[in-house]
Scaffold this active site. Structure first.
Site, PDB file in Angstrom:
ATOM      1  N   HIS A 435       0.881  -1.178   0.000  1.00 36.02           N
ATOM      2  CA  HIS A 435       0.000   0.000   0.000  1.00 36.02           C
ATOM      3  C   HIS A 435       0.916   1.225   0.000  1.00 36.02           C
ATOM      4  O   HIS A 435       1.557   1.528   1.015  1.00 36.02           O
ATOM      5  CB  HIS A 435      -0.880   0.028   1.256  1.00 36.02           C
ATOM      6  CG  HIS A 435      -1.796  -1.142   1.392  1.00 36.02           C
ATOM      7  ND1 HIS A 435      -2.561  -1.374   2.514  1.00 36.02           N
ATOM      8  CD2 HIS A 435      -2.091  -2.158   0.535  1.00 36.02           C
ATOM      9  CE1 HIS A 435      -3.281  -2.475   2.347  1.00 36.02           C
ATOM     10  NE2 HIS A 435      -3.003  -2.973   1.159  1.00 36.02           N
TER      11      HIS A 435
HETATM   12  C1  LIG Z   1       0.055  -8.325  -3.438  1.00 36.29           C
HETATM   13  C2  LIG Z   1      -0.825  -7.118  -3.277  1.00 36.29           C
HETATM   14  C3  LIG Z   1      -2.034  -7.236  -2.589  1.00 36.29           C
HETATM   15  C4  LIG Z   1      -2.846  -6.112  -2.405  1.00 36.29           C
HETATM   16  N1  LIG Z   1      -4.093  -6.268  -1.830  1.00 36.29           N
HETATM   17  C5  LIG Z   1      -4.941  -5.202  -1.817  1.00 36.29           C
HETATM   18  C6  LIG Z   1      -6.290  -5.371  -1.406  1.00 36.29           C
HETATM   19  O1  LIG Z   1      -6.735  -6.485  -1.124  1.00 36.29           O
HETATM   20  N2  LIG Z   1      -7.090  -4.275  -1.363  1.00 36.29           N
HETATM   21  C7  LIG Z   1      -6.632  -3.020  -1.700  1.00 36.29           C
HETATM   22  O2  LIG Z   1      -7.387  -2.055  -1.585  1.00 36.29           O
HETATM   23  N3  LIG Z   1      -5.365  -2.859  -2.129  1.00 36.29           N
HETATM   24  C8  LIG Z   1      -4.526  -3.911  -2.228  1.00 36.29           C
HETATM   25  N4  LIG Z   1      -3.272  -3.749  -2.728  1.00 36.29           N
HETATM   26  C9  LIG Z   1      -2.856  -2.405  -3.144  1.00 36.29           C
HETATM   27  C10 LIG Z   1      -3.548  -1.966  -4.437  1.00 36.29           C
HETATM   28  O3  LIG Z   1      -3.545  -3.010  -5.370  1.00 36.29           O
HETATM   29  C11 LIG Z   1      -2.800  -0.747  -4.960  1.00 36.29           C
HETATM   30  O4  LIG Z   1      -2.826   0.244  -3.964  1.00 36.29           O
HETATM   31  C12 LIG Z   1      -3.427  -0.176  -6.220  1.00 36.29           C
HETATM   32  O5  LIG Z   1      -3.556  -1.124  -7.236  1.00 36.29           O
HETATM   33  C13 LIG Z   1      -2.561   0.984  -6.689  1.00 36.29           C
HETATM   34  O6  LIG Z   1      -3.150   1.558  -7.827  1.00 36.29           O
HETATM   35  P1  LIG Z   1      -2.292   2.465  -8.798  1.00 36.29           P
HETATM   36  O7  LIG Z   1      -3.174   2.807  -9.942  1.00 36.29           O
HETATM   37  O8  LIG Z   1      -1.707   3.566  -7.990  1.00 36.29           O
HETATM   38  O9  LIG Z   1      -1.052   1.557  -9.283  1.00 36.29           O
HETATM   39  P2  LIG Z   1      -1.007   0.084  -9.871  1.00 36.29           P
HETATM   40  O10 LIG Z   1      -2.281  -0.634  -9.666  1.00 36.29           O
HETATM   41  O11 LIG Z   1       0.214  -0.550  -9.326  1.00 36.29           O
HETATM   42  O12 LIG Z   1      -0.845   0.314 -11.446  1.00 36.29           O
HETATM   43  C14 LIG Z   1       0.255   0.961 -12.003  1.00 36.29           C
HETATM   44  C15 LIG Z   1       0.454   0.457 -13.434  1.00 36.29           C
HETATM   45  O13 LIG Z   1       1.330   1.342 -14.117  1.00 36.29           O
HETATM   46  C16 LIG Z   1       2.211   0.599 -14.931  1.00 36.29           C
HETATM   47  N5  LIG Z   1       3.408   1.419 -15.149  1.00 36.29           N
HETATM   48  C17 LIG Z   1       4.318   1.808 -14.219  1.00 36.29           C
HETATM   49  N6  LIG Z   1       5.271   2.583 -14.804  1.00 36.29           N
HETATM   50  C18 LIG Z   1       4.950   2.668 -16.105  1.00 36.29           C
HETATM   51  C19 LIG Z   1       5.555   3.332 -17.224  1.00 36.29           C
HETATM   52  N7  LIG Z   1       6.659   4.064 -17.091  1.00 36.29           N
HETATM   53  N8  LIG Z   1       4.965   3.189 -18.430  1.00 36.29           N
HETATM   54  C20 LIG Z   1       3.837   2.446 -18.592  1.00 36.29           C
HETATM   55  N9  LIG Z   1       3.229   1.819 -17.560  1.00 36.29           N
HETATM   56  C21 LIG Z   1       3.775   1.933 -16.342  1.00 36.29           C
HETATM   57  C22 LIG Z   1       2.471  -0.663 -14.154  1.00 36.29           C
HETATM   58  O14 LIG Z   1       2.903  -1.713 -14.987  1.00 36.29           O
HETATM   59  C23 LIG Z   1       1.102  -0.924 -13.521  1.00 36.29           C
HETATM   60  O15 LIG Z   1       0.328  -1.765 -14.324  1.00 36.29           O
HETATM   61  C24 LIG Z   1      -2.430  -4.852  -2.903  1.00 36.29           C
HETATM   62  C25 LIG Z   1      -1.233  -4.731  -3.591  1.00 36.29           C
HETATM   63  C26 LIG Z   1      -0.432  -5.853  -3.790  1.00 36.29           C
HETATM   64  C27 LIG Z   1       0.853  -5.705  -4.543  1.00 36.29           C
END
Ligand SMILES: Cc1cc2nc3c(=O)[nH]c(=O)nc-3n(C[C@H](O)[C@H](O)[C@H](O)COP(=O)(O)OP(=O)(O)OC[C@H]3O[C@@H](n4cnc5c(N)ncnc54)[C@H](O)[C@@H]3O)c2cc1C
Ligand code: SF4
Lengths: 496, 145
Positions: A435
């Site tokens: 997180h």
């Molecule tokens: C194992 C695990 C279990 C979790 N369990 C939960 C849960 O049960 N409930 C909950 O609320 N949260 C959970 N979380 C946290 C939650 O999944 C994240 O907080 C959330 O997905 C973050 O969203 P985001 O859009 O910020 O980033 P992300 O979902 O991480 O997405 C970012 C995306 O950007 C892409 N990216 C990065 N850099 C680049 C670039 N330069 N060019 C192109 N693409 C790029 C990546 O490949 C990725 O696909 C968990 C996380 C993990 C790892």
């Protein structure tokens, strides 16, 4: 084509397809805007996702989980790198933005539009309906969670069954490897296909390296087409132009890296926050059978104590590594792998860190500095102590606290005092964090934030940040739903 | 080739000391587990710091008899039982780096071992267990207290 293998154009280009990016695409494409989605990771079909953990992690986890914090006691920051982002490997736990956090954002950071109560409630209602949010049913709760419920009841702790985006969960405990029946509504099986059906285009294995500017505005992105599985070999370069805006949603670690590589400075990469955690394992006389049940089914939210306890079923490869010993002593325990329960504590840490691009690395490689404070460590110790007590209350024969310097095996309740009285430091634990927040914070004051209430960069019009990096504080609850709610609202305003 | 021949010998000696063939509990059968392939896959999927960690872990383990003043040989030179004894100690070493890197190798051993379907089946992980819920918990709280 010239220098680029792929050239494309849309009203909006969205970098990242996780909780933030997919939600932005869902709202904008439904409003009739043309959207081009980009992700560094591959688009994996559910049936092609490996079930054994080695393949699952090499194909879907960023760098096999080896992005760690810097310092003397580094710990991994777990993230997905595939279409769907971290939602494609998470447990689907759903919590709305807590009211005390929302109020703090309004009162202290002036985010009255972004965190508007009625608007957010409407967004959450929609998301909950679309992603089939429901409490984990009795049928698929599983013993790992049920034992935690039993312990919470005995110790009078305020536990509850977890709500998830997986109404049709069959309890395979494989969320980390991708839900085999697509019950869990991660972005790769929900908002991404929905956006594509509404006309959005997706380029996967496309790593954005730079935001392009013209006349003081963000007008597109360029980057490299990378081939996973062959050590990120290049397949050429791409350039995508955005007529109305560039939306960066690459996560709280990769977003500031991209912004800094694109020339933005100031608060970019500052105020990085997290909910690091650690796990406790218990061995039981009767079989637990961690292989059956929702990956995470029961939780004890202790918000006033800045922590949250959760049941956490792990694939056997990870559970195995967590059992003490080597050789025959280890193997004896491995031979009873159905007799273990595992629960974890996550702490809403007060520590702030920084994120920077690595000096010699390329693309999205990040250097993250983050060191828990003494208070954070005391809270972690309190959480671990509670978990050990709960394990014995549920009937564990022995408990593995996973703390260096203490006996690896606690034989009875009286030994929990060792944990309670320990001068716990980060180096004594195998911490992990998934997180992650706040490295491109939203706020009114350009000197103290990166984006404004509309999530547009103060320093570069046309550039928007729509992921957990805009959160001015961490939450104390699982973040996916809060990210989606906040982005949903901001994207609605952008689409208007 | 990802690893040198010396590193490959040290990896195999380490992995075999974590999980003895024919030991009570869960043990691999001859040729059943691809130790080297697993470590190599982990290495290739890691970032540069992670790769450095794997290499250092192998180096720490391979040279452990020398730097712990246990014996004048590298890890493969020790009998199996003493190798295991040494690795057990390193898992609880007072230096974070040593503990962490040896744990990384144990993680690799666990991935390799339990990644084999037949071994996983023998571990009992997937065996159906009677549901605790039905026996002990008549009412579950379904709202935040
Ligand atoms: C194992 C695990 C279990 C979790 N369990 C939960 C849960 O049960 N409930 C909950 O609320 N949260 C959970 N979380 C946290 C939650 O999944 C994240 O907080 C959330 O997905 C973050 O969203 P985001 O859009 O910020 O980033 P992300 O979902 O991480 O997405 C970012 C995306 O950007 C892409 N990216 C990065 N850099 C680049 C670039 N330069 N060019 C192109 N693409 C790029 C990546 O490949 C990725 O696909 C968990 C996380 C993990 C790892
Ligand atoms: S526990 Fe299994 S069935 Fe349930 S959501 Fe997770 S992967 Fe899907």
């Amino acid at each position: 084509m010239g220098a680029y293998t792929i050239e494309d154009e849309g009203d909006f280009v969205v970098v990242g397809t996780g909780a933030g990016g997919a939600t932005a695409a869902r709202v904008l494409s439904a409003a009739g805007r043309s959207v081009v989605l980009l992700d560094e990771g591959p688009r994996l079909k559910t049936e092609d996702r490996p079930r054994a953990l080695l393949g699952a992690m090499t194909s879907a986890f960023r760098d096999f989980g080896t992005t760690t914090t810097r310092g003397t006691s580094p710990f991994p920051l777990l993230q997905g790198r595939l279409v769907g982002g971290s939602t494609a490997i998470n447990s689907g736990i759903i919590w709305r933005l807590p009211e005390d956090v929302r109020r703090e954002w309004v009162e202290r950071y002036g985010l009255s539009e972004l965190a508007d109560e009625a608007g957010l409630a409407r967004a959450f209602d929609t998301i909950e309906r679309e992603l089939e949010i429901t409490e984990t049913s009795d049928e698929v709760l599983g013993n790992n969670a049920a034992l935690m419920a039993l312990a919470a009841e005995k110790l009078k702790l305020p536990g509850k069954v977890i709500s998830r985006n997986a109404a049709r969960c069959k309890g395979t405990a494989q969320c980390l490897q991708g839900c085999p029946g697509e019950a869990r509504q991660s972005m790769d099986v929900s908002y991404i296909p929905r956006s594509l059906a509404a006309g959005a285009r997706l380029h996967d294995q496309a790593r954005v390296d730079r935001v392009l500017r013209e006349g003081g505005r963000a007008v597109g992105v360029e980057g490299e087409l990378v081939e996973r599985g062959s050590e990120g070999r290049s397949r050429g370069r791409f350039k995508i132009r955005a007529k109305r805006g560039v939306i960066v949603a690459a996560s709280a670690v990769q977003t500031p890296v991209l912004l800094r590589r694109s020339g933005l400075r100031g608060m970019v990469g500052e105020r990085f926050q997290a909910h690091p955690g650690a796990a406790v394992v218990g061995r039981f006389k009767d079989p637990v059978g961690m292989g059956f049940g929702a990956t995470q089914g029961y939780e004890v939210p202790l918000r006033d104590r800045f922590m949250k306890l959760e049941s956490l079923s792990m694939p056997p490869e990870m559970l195995g590594a967590r059992l003490p010993g080597a050789g025959p002593a280890w193997q004896e325990r491995l031979g009873q792998l159905d007799h273990f329960a595992q629960w974890c504590v996550l702490v809403r840490m007060e520590a702030h860190g920084t994120v920077r691009p690595t000096l010699f690395g390329t693309g999205s490689d990040a250097a993250v500095s983050f060191t828990p404070t003494a208070l954070d460590m005391r809270r972690l110790r309190e959480g671990l102590t509670t978990l050990c007590r709960m394990m014995f209350a549920a009937g564990a024969l022995e408990v593995y606290p996973g703390i260096a310097g203490l006996p690896p095996v606690l034989k009875d309740l009286s030994e929990v005092a060792l944990v309670e009285g320990y001068d716990l430091k980060a180096r004594h634990l195998n911490l992990m964090a998934s997180h992650l927040f706040g490295s491109a914070c939203a706020g009114k004051d350009p000197a103290r934030s990166v984006v404004g209430e509309d999530l547009q960069a103060h320093a570069l019009p046309g550039l928007y940040v729509m992921d957990s990096s805009v959160f001015p504080t961490n939450l104390g609850v699982n973040p996916q739903h809060s990210i989606m709610g906040v982005v949903y609202r901001a994207a609605e305003r952008l689409a208007a | 080739m990802t690893f040198t021949s010396v590193e490959r010998r040290w990896i195999t000696a380490t992995m075999e000391a974590f999980a003895h063939e024919g030991a009570p509990g869960l043990s691999p059968r001859p040729g059943e587990v691809d130790w080297l392939g697993t470590v190599e896959a982990m290495y290739l999927a890691s970032n540069p710091r992670g790769r450095l960690g794997v290499r250092l872990g192998v180096l720490f383990a391979g040279l452990a008899p020398l730097w712990t003043l246990t014996a004048l040989c590298t890890l493969p030179g020790l009998p199996l039982g003493r190798r295991t004894e040494l690795l057990s100690k390193l898992l609880y070493h007072r230096w974070f780096a040593v503990r962490g890197l040896v744990l990384l190798l144990k993680l690799a051993a666990s991935f390799a071992l339990l990644g084999v379907r037949a071994v996983r089946d023998r571990s009992g992980y997937d065996r159906a267990a009677p549901q605790v819920r039905k026996r002990h918990l008549p009412v579950l709280t379904r709202a935040v207290a």
